[in-house]
Scaffold this active site. Structure first.
Site, PDB file in Angstrom:
ATOM      1  N   TYR A 136       0.865  -1.201  -0.098  1.00  0.00           N
ATOM      2  CA  TYR A 136      -0.043   0.079   0.012  1.00  0.00           C
ATOM      3  C   TYR A 136       0.912   1.401   0.047  1.00  0.00           C
ATOM      4  O   TYR A 136       0.240   2.513  -0.429  1.00  0.00           O
ATOM      5  CB  TYR A 136      -1.135   0.201   1.129  1.00  0.00           C
ATOM      6  CG  TYR A 136      -2.237  -0.697   1.051  1.00  0.00           C
ATOM      7  CD1 TYR A 136      -2.234  -2.023   0.623  1.00  0.00           C
ATOM      8  CD2 TYR A 136      -3.446   0.011   1.188  1.00  0.00           C
ATOM      9  CE1 TYR A 136      -3.410  -2.682   0.347  1.00  0.00           C
ATOM     10  CE2 TYR A 136      -4.685  -0.642   1.201  1.00  0.00           C
ATOM     11  CZ  TYR A 136      -4.548  -2.011   0.827  1.00  0.00           C
ATOM     12  OH  TYR A 136      -5.845  -2.563   0.616  1.00  0.00           O
ATOM     13  N   ASP A 218      -3.498 -18.108  -0.498  1.00  0.00           N
ATOM     14  CA  ASP A 218      -4.586 -18.837  -1.287  1.00  0.00           C
ATOM     15  C   ASP A 218      -5.177 -19.864  -0.559  1.00  0.00           C
ATOM     16  O   ASP A 218      -6.130 -20.038  -0.817  1.00  0.00           O
ATOM     17  CB  ASP A 218      -3.710 -19.094  -2.897  1.00  0.00           C
ATOM     18  CG  ASP A 218      -2.637 -19.978  -2.637  1.00  0.00           C
ATOM     19  OD1 ASP A 218      -2.066 -20.140  -1.409  1.00  0.00           O
ATOM     20  OD2 ASP A 218      -1.966 -20.532  -3.631  1.00  0.00           O
TER      21      ASP A 218
END
Ligand code: IPM
Ligand code: MG
Length: 353
Positions: A136, A218
């Site tokens: 970010y 994942d």
């Protein structure tokens, strides 16, 4: 006297913040409340998503209750000028590196989840998300078009100190819960996650009573759908925490239920519902104010160390849900007692007695 800055923001932000404000006034009448602007409304009024004046107010108050930012009106702007930038800036400037997002499936809402009741029963987890680093904020970033070919880049970067401090928060929280930290990473591909995992393992040595497991992001996304009850504390880098916390939220019935706390130094904190500004339903008395109201509970607990009042607010929310009151986002299957934003807020205040 403790001061709290209200930043209602955009879309449904003002509606849900108003209900939350009334709850806060009810349980903590001694607080001094101030108001400011953030996001799109601040772009319109001040020419920037977070003005120096609003930031100064936030610093002075230390505690902030925020609604939501963003909307289609400002979608065309460059990342640096968008409403979201206001949120990213206040997190960074106040040093709020630890974002806590609890997701608990209440029995009354187990049928509101898009997943089967059996898949979500007993879910009680908390995402501990690193909030002021990672991809970010990493540099270099931006567009670097060359010879007519478009190119853009972002950088995922962590220092060991940034990892250690958020890991400590996760382990401390786990100590007071079921004593299990699941560290979320992608170390099979990313060097930054290899360092992250190393540091997490070092911090874990100071917490022998807490069990540490590692999960690839994942695989964790899959396990959240298959068997979320196995999770206690999920320790995540910024981006993975952003994604998995929305997924975890849906287990609880609706994104509208989730609260969050962003913490840094003692006495500093920003509390906001996890849902966004939902411009499609803004101003229609349809938004679920419970995420904002539960954010008030987190403010009471983490910002003001008033656990008893925090518990009162949580109990009141559970009570109205047990009574069957449902905003539209919570209605799936058997119809409850349909209510709007304002009535839901009123019912919670009544339940507070
Ligand atoms: C969140 C939001 C923000 C984020 C956006 C609005 C910048 O999705 O708080 O999860 O990505 O952190
Ligand atoms: Mg998000």
């Amino acid at each position: 006297m403790a001061r709290v800055l209200l930043l209602p923001g955009d879309g449904i932000g003002p509606e849900v913040t108003e209900e939350a404000r009334q709850v806060l006034v009810r349980v903590a009448p001694d607080l001094e409340l101030q108001e400011g602007r953030i996001g799109g409304c601040a772009i319109d009024a001040d020419g920037t998503p977070l003005s120096e004046a609003s930031l100064a107010k936030a610093r002075a108050c230390g505690l902030v209750l925020l609604g939501a930012v963003g909307g289609p009106k400002w979608d065309g702007l460059a990342p640096e000028q968008r409403p979201e930038k206001g949120l990213l800036r206040i997190r960074k400037e106040l040093g709020l590196f630890a974002n806590l997002r609890p997701a608990r499936v209440l029995d009354a809402l187990a049928d509101a989840s898009p997943l089967r009741r059996e898949a979500v029963a007993g879910v009680d987890l908390i995402v501990v998300r690193e909030l002021t680093g990672g991809i970010y904020y990493g540099e270099p970033r931006g567009r670097s078009d060359e010879d007519g070919a478009r190119r853009a880049l972002n950088t995922m970067v962590y220092d060991e100190d940034e990892v250690a401090r958020i890991a400590r928060v996760a382990f401390e929280i786990a100590k007071g819960r079921r004593k299990r930290v699941t560290n979320i990473h992608k170390a099979n591909v990313l060097e930054v996650c290899q360092l992250w995992n190393e540091v997490v393992e070092e911090v874990a040595r100071d917490y022998p009573e807490v069990e540490l497991e590692h999960q690839l992001v994942d695989s964790a996304a899959m396990l959240l759908l298959r068997d979320a009850a196995r999770f206690d504390v999920l320790l995540c880098p910024n981006l993975f925490g952003d994604i998995l916390s929305d997924e975890a939220a849906m287990l609880t019935g609706s994104l509208g239920m989730l609260a969050s706390a962003s913490l840094g130094a003692p006495g500093r904190g920003l509390f906001e519902p996890v849902h966004g500004s939902a411009p499609d339903i803004a101003g229609q008395d349809k938004a679920n104010p419970l995420g904002a109201i539960l954010s008030v509970a987190m403010l009471l607990e983490h910002g003001l160390a008033r656990s008893r009042e925090a518990e009162r607010v949580r109990q009141a929310v559970e009570q109205v849900l047990d009574q069957g009151y449902r905003t539209p986002d919570l209605v799936r299957g058997p119809q409850g007692l349909g209510v709007g934003t304002r009535e839901m807020g009123k019912r919670v205040r009544e339940a507070l007695g």
